[in-house]
Design an enzyme around this catalytic site. Structure first.
Site, mmCIF file in Angstrom:
data_model
loop_
_atom_site.group_PDB
_atom_site.id
_atom_site.type_symbol
_atom_site.label_atom_id
_atom_site.label_comp_id
_atom_site.label_asym_id
_atom_site.label_seq_id
_atom_site.Cartn_x
_atom_site.Cartn_y
_atom_site.Cartn_z
ATOM 1 N N CYS A 37 -20.811 30.456 -16.995
ATOM 2 C CA CYS A 37 -21.074 29.029 -17.236
ATOM 3 C C CYS A 37 -22.124 28.456 -16.283
ATOM 4 O O CYS A 37 -22.631 27.362 -16.515
ATOM 5 C CB CYS A 37 -19.779 28.229 -17.141
ATOM 6 N N HIS A 80 -21.934 20.627 -16.069
ATOM 7 C CA HIS A 80 -21.446 21.618 -17.025
ATOM 8 C C HIS A 80 -20.258 20.990 -17.750
ATOM 9 O O HIS A 80 -19.389 20.365 -17.135
ATOM 10 C CB HIS A 80 -21.018 22.886 -16.290
ATOM 11 N N ASN A 102 -16.586 23.668 -24.478
ATOM 12 C CA ASN A 102 -17.310 24.379 -23.413
ATOM 13 C C ASN A 102 -18.218 25.439 -24.048
ATOM 14 O O ASN A 102 -17.738 26.417 -24.602
ATOM 15 C CB ASN A 102 -16.286 25.023 -22.471
HETATM 16 O O1 UT7 Z 1 -16.433 26.748 -17.606
HETATM 17 C C1 UT7 Z 1 -15.654 26.848 -16.459
HETATM 18 C C2 UT7 Z 1 -14.378 27.450 -16.746
HETATM 19 N N1 UT7 Z 1 -13.318 26.726 -17.258
HETATM 20 C C3 UT7 Z 1 -12.785 25.583 -16.780
HETATM 21 O O2 UT7 Z 1 -13.364 24.861 -16.026
HETATM 22 C C4 UT7 Z 1 -11.385 25.279 -17.207
HETATM 23 C C5 UT7 Z 1 -10.520 24.945 -16.047
HETATM 24 N N2 UT7 Z 1 -9.153 24.655 -16.393
HETATM 25 C C6 UT7 Z 1 -8.775 23.694 -17.261
HETATM 26 O O3 UT7 Z 1 -9.601 23.029 -17.821
HETATM 27 C C7 UT7 Z 1 -7.310 23.418 -17.436
HETATM 28 O O4 UT7 Z 1 -6.572 24.150 -16.485
HETATM 29 C C8 UT7 Z 1 -6.777 23.738 -18.849
HETATM 30 C C9 UT7 Z 1 -7.361 22.757 -19.837
HETATM 31 C C10 UT7 Z 1 -7.179 25.157 -19.222
HETATM 32 C C11 UT7 Z 1 -5.270 23.624 -18.882
HETATM 33 O O5 UT7 Z 1 -4.856 22.354 -18.450
HETATM 34 P P1 UT7 Z 1 -3.669 22.209 -17.406
HETATM 35 O O6 UT7 Z 1 -3.397 20.777 -17.272
HETATM 36 O O7 UT7 Z 1 -4.086 22.981 -16.175
HETATM 37 O O8 UT7 Z 1 -2.491 22.907 -18.168
HETATM 38 P P2 UT7 Z 1 -1.625 24.168 -17.733
HETATM 39 O O9 UT7 Z 1 -2.426 25.413 -17.835
HETATM 40 O O10 UT7 Z 1 -0.981 23.849 -16.429
HETATM 41 O O11 UT7 Z 1 -0.531 24.185 -18.878
HETATM 42 C C12 UT7 Z 1 0.351 23.108 -19.067
HETATM 43 C C13 UT7 Z 1 1.238 23.403 -20.257
HETATM 44 C C14 UT7 Z 1 1.856 24.784 -20.227
HETATM 45 O O12 UT7 Z 1 3.169 24.665 -20.719
HETATM 46 P P3 UT7 Z 1 4.410 24.638 -19.701
HETATM 47 O O13 UT7 Z 1 4.325 25.927 -18.967
HETATM 48 O O14 UT7 Z 1 4.167 23.442 -18.835
HETATM 49 O O15 UT7 Z 1 5.562 24.508 -20.635
HETATM 50 C C15 UT7 Z 1 1.040 25.573 -21.212
HETATM 51 O O16 UT7 Z 1 1.750 26.613 -21.817
HETATM 52 O O17 UT7 Z 1 0.453 23.336 -21.461
HETATM 53 C C16 UT7 Z 1 0.687 24.517 -22.240
HETATM 54 N N3 UT7 Z 1 -0.513 24.823 -22.982
HETATM 55 C C17 UT7 Z 1 -0.768 24.289 -24.203
HETATM 56 N N4 UT7 Z 1 -0.073 23.441 -24.974
HETATM 57 C C18 UT7 Z 1 -0.637 23.076 -26.133
HETATM 58 C C19 UT7 Z 1 -1.552 25.623 -22.635
HETATM 59 N N5 UT7 Z 1 -2.493 25.606 -23.602
HETATM 60 C C20 UT7 Z 1 -2.027 24.786 -24.574
HETATM 61 C C21 UT7 Z 1 -2.553 24.375 -25.810
HETATM 62 N N6 UT7 Z 1 -1.829 23.512 -26.544
HETATM 63 N N7 UT7 Z 1 -3.775 24.772 -26.265
#
Ligand code: UT7
Length: 327
Positions: A119, A254, A284
């Site tokens: 990225c 980005h 993204n």
């Molecule tokens: O280009 C550079 C690289 N990428 C980034 O910059 C991305 C960096 N990270 C992020 O943007 C965020 O961490 C995410 C958007 C990927 C995730 O957001 P988060 O607030 O960190 O969520 P999380 O990973 O802590 O997950 C929270 C909950 C989990 O459920 P439990 O364990 O709390 O029950 C996940 O299983 O959300 C669940 N979850 C989803 N639910 C619905 C994960 N993906 C999804 C989904 N839909 N697509």
């Protein structure tokens, strides 16, 4: 030749973009994996992404964006000196995407190569182009970010497949002798930390037998590093130029996650209207996201000639960096 009152700089003279025709909304992703528009919107700011048709490869999209950028710059393809493509999703292991784009554009005298920094690919490519232009190696460079992440997504993993999309963005940079306070790239700062490789990577490639490769990410860990590393990279750019955030007209980050972008904007004390956001429109797109955002804000008239803009990105590697330029 520069005289004493001017300095040789890489000046932005045109931008271009290409997004595949097929738009996939959050609701459509919810029909495919266990997710919802509400979750995606709240956690990322993403509303839709573009997914490529088979013919819309990194070369095809990069050539379209590049052609538009050359037209905007008023530069004939035959006059172009070099093409650098930031991509992690090339059509072939070789020839490089840049060389295939050179053929498509008829850019006869340009040399070309690809650059893999995930990225951060656009910032890295911009930095290399800037150095080549300032040292006089070339007079013009087409810098492209072109990605087809839909081909490396694991559609069984809802934590990653909803976050990415396909597209290409391009800029033309040309060497100009300008006044020290004038237009051009003022600085670039690049960083990598291979110790953080396992929080965001593709688990294969052509060199790994039987593993074409899917994107794997520990989103929470990437998020945790992103705001602090990106804030560090933009602060570094400001300090190196004796500037403060108040001097910046626009942050063009980005486009990975609106919450990360807002976090960096807030740390800099920038009001939201001075931060360019397009992640809602195309998710993204990795190395393509900054030139897509830049093209959007230049063509809609927000970024005007003379504006001071700060670019930042972070991606797999980890790689991250910033660039400061006056347009
Ligand atoms: O280009 C550079 C690289 N990428 C980034 O910059 C991305 C960096 N990270 C992020 O943007 C965020 O961490 C995410 C958007 C990927 C995730 O957001 P988060 O607030 O960190 O969520 P999380 O990973 O802590 O997950 C929270 C909950 C989990 O459920 P439990 O364990 O709390 O029950 C996940 O299983 O959300 C669940 N979850 C989803 N639910 C619905 C994960 N993906 C999804 C989904 N839909 N697509």
């Amino acid at each position: 030749m520069s005289d004493q009152s001017t300095i040789r700089r890489a000046v932005l003279t045109g931008t271009g973009a290409y997004l595949p025709a097929q738009i996939v909304t959050n609701a459509e992703m919810a029909a495919r994996v266990d997710t919802s528009d509400e979750w995606i919107t709240e956690r990322t700011g993403i509303k839709q992404r573009h997914f490529s048709a088979p013919h819309e490869t990194a070369t095809f999209m990069g050539a379209a964006a590049g052609r538009a950028a050359l037209e905007a710059a008023g530069l004939a393809p035959e006059a172009l000196g070099a093409i650098i493509v930031g991509t992690s999703t090339p059509d072939n292991a070789f020839p490089a995407t840049a060389v295939q784009i050179q053929r498509e554009l008829g850019a006869k005298k340009a040399f070309g190569f690809d650059l893999a920094a995930a990225c951060s690919g656009f910032i890295y490519a911009l930095s290399v182009a800037d150095a080549m232009l300032r040292t006089g190696q070339v007079e013009s460079v087409l810098v492209i970010g072109s990605e087809v992440y839909s081909r490396i997504l694991n559609f069984e993993d809802r934590g990653t497949c909803v976050l990415f999309g396909d597209g290409a963005g391009a800029v033309v940079l040309q060497a100009r002798d300008v006044a020290p306070g004038g237009v051009g790239v003022l600085s670039t700062h690049l960083h990598s930390d291979g110790n953080l490789a396992d929080i965001l990577y593709v688990d294969g490639a052509i060199g790994r037998p039987g593993m074409p490769g899917h994107l794997v990410m520990n989103g929470r860990e990437v998020f945790r590093h992103a705001v602090s590393l990106l804030t560090g990279a933009v602060t570094e750019a400001l300090t190196a130029n004796n500037l403060t955030a108040a001097d910046i007209d626009f942050l063009v980050p980005h486009q990975a996650n609106k919450r990360i972008i807002d976090g960096v904007g807030k740390k800099l004390g920038l009001p939201p209207e001075r931060v360019i956001i397009t992640v809602d429109q195309h998710a993204n797109t990795s190395a393509a996201s900054i030139p897509l955002a830049l093209h959007t804000a230049i063509t809609d008239g927000r970024i005007k000639p003379g504006a001071l803009i700060l670019l930042e990105a972070l991606g797999g590697g980890l790689t991250w960096g910033s660039a400061l330029l006056r347009v």
